[in-house]
Design an enzyme around this catalytic site. Structure first.
Site, PDB file in Angstrom:
ATOM      1  N   GLU A 155      64.720 -45.598  13.575  1.00  0.00           N
ATOM      2  CA  GLU A 155      64.064 -46.426  14.592  1.00  0.00           C
ATOM      3  C   GLU A 155      64.045 -47.899  14.170  1.00  0.00           C
ATOM      4  OE1 GLU A 155      61.304 -43.271  17.006  1.00  0.00           O
ATOM      5  OE2 GLU A 155      60.306 -44.456  15.467  1.00  0.00           O
ATOM      6  N   GLU A 259      65.415 -37.734  18.814  1.00  0.00           N
ATOM      7  CA  GLU A 259      64.020 -37.302  18.700  1.00  0.00           C
ATOM      8  C   GLU A 259      63.455 -37.062  20.091  1.00  0.00           C
ATOM      9  OE1 GLU A 259      61.355 -39.742  16.460  1.00  0.00           O
ATOM     10  OE2 GLU A 259      62.763 -40.025  14.783  1.00  0.00           O
TER      11      GLU A 259
END
Length: 378
Positions: A155, A259
């Site tokens: 991320e 995710e």
């Protein structure tokens, strides 16, 4: 490998992404959960090795995060990752290796380098990063469990290895790109066949073409676009997946939703029970996308169906995050508090048996908060 050969591998062997659709599961916390006494079981309540359960459910991959010098009970270090990779291979599951470049969690708000790296100069940090990646990848190759894909950072919307790798301003983007390139060079140096493993860059939201173009314009080598997709923040499956064709076409690379998660029951966290604002936000979300075992399974089935509509050069797969957290009864896990697999695990894999009968847990909503000025005292 000599530097010139590394550069040639990066320039000429940016490998093609896999063309088979992937369904995966982040299994990084399995040792922690097993240490807490969790015994994993399949949908029929039969105990089995966790990775065998995933494989028999029809999944193809596991995702394993690696921390440099872990601060949380030694979990997610290289020794543990190697052990998990062996278990995955025994179950015929492929591995997506996820580098965090930290001693703990890395995400858009946290990209802290390991303390041993924090005072390095930029050039020394690149050298250290290159050496570290080479060491990790080479060890996995030596034990016969080479990763099927490698994720450079987690991320990384705002860069990685702050402050030097924060992507603020043109110079910040240049430094960030240089760090990713150094990591890729290390990965290629650790492979038995340089250039064999697809490289992924992962951010926490979809539709951000600008981010990936900044990297592509700086010659950063990567093969796959990784996105997080949490319906609580990113909308329903149709909202998320509509971004994929434009993003993929703009970069010429396929997308993996690396995710995702959804609730199989109402949460019982302190924040939900005691924070009016948090409860109101979650309750609004549940009106849009209700919780429940059936709803969790249908969410994954819908997301998968949307992704499978796209060709392989646009959408490559879906990974679940946090599904292994059975201890304490996580409301977004894919195993219940007893360790038994939930139906959604099979919705992510080969599908549920025809006519499967869902058995929902009893739901007791918490008492409402008192109105302003009202007291709960007798």
């Amino acid at each position: 490998m000599k530097p010139l050969l590394i550069l040639l591998a990066l320039a000429t062997a940016a490998c093609a992404a896999p063309n088979a659709f992937m369904t995966g599961f982040d299994a990084s916390a399995v040792p922690d959960q097993e240490q807490r006494g969790v015994v994993y079981k399949d949908l029929n309540n039969r105990p089995a090795d966790f990775f065998q359960i995933l494989s028999r459910a029809g999944l193809t991959h596991v995702r394993l995060r690696v921390w440099v010098d872990p601060t949380r009970g030694n979990h997610n270090g290289l020794d543990e990752v190697c052990a998990l990779a062996r278990r995955a291979q025994a179950a015929r599951l492929k591995v997506l290796l996820c580098f965090h470049y930290s001693d703990t969690w890395a995400d858009p708000e946290h990209q802290n380098p390991p303390p041993a790296w924090k005072d390095l100069s930029y050039d020394d940090l690149k050298t250290t990063l290159r050496d570290y990646n080479r060491t990790v990848v080479a060890r996995l190759h030596r034990q016969g469990t080479p990763p099927d894909m490698i994720q450079i950072g987690n991320e990384v919307n705002n860069g990685m290895l702050w402050p030097l790798g924060r992507n603020s301003g043109s110079e910040g983007w240049d430094r960030f790109a240089g760090l990713i390139t150094a990591a890729a060079e290390g990965i290629r140096a650790g492979e038995k066949t340089p250039g064999a493993t697809p490289l992924m860059i992962h951010i926490a939201n979809g539709g951000n073409t600008h981010f990936f173009k900044q990297l592509a314009d700086r010659g950063v080598p990567f093969d796959i676009i990784g996105l997080s997709y949490y319906p609580r923040w990113h909308g329903n499956p149709d909202d998320m997946t509509r971004h994929i064709p434009a993003l993929s076409k703009a970069l010429g690379k396929p997308v993996v939703l690396v995710e995702t998660s959804h609730y199989h029951k109402r949460p019982k966290s302190k924040d939900y029970l005691e924070n009016p604002k948090s409860r109101a936000e979650l309750d609004r979300f549940f009106k849009r996308l209700p919780f429940g075992k059936k709803n969790q399974a249908e969410f994954l089935a819908k997301t998968l169906a949307n992704l499978r509509k796209f060709p392989a050069d646009q959408a490559l797969g879906l990974f679940y995050w946090g599904g292994e957290y059975a201890s304490g009864g996580s409301p977004t896990a894919l195993f219940d508090a007893t360790g038994r697999a939930l139906p959604a695990l099979y919705a992510l894999g080969k599908g549920l048996p025809p006519g499967y009968a869902f058995k929902e847990e009893p739901d007791t909503p918490p008492p409402p908060f008192p109105e302003p000025g009202q007291t709960t005292d007798p």
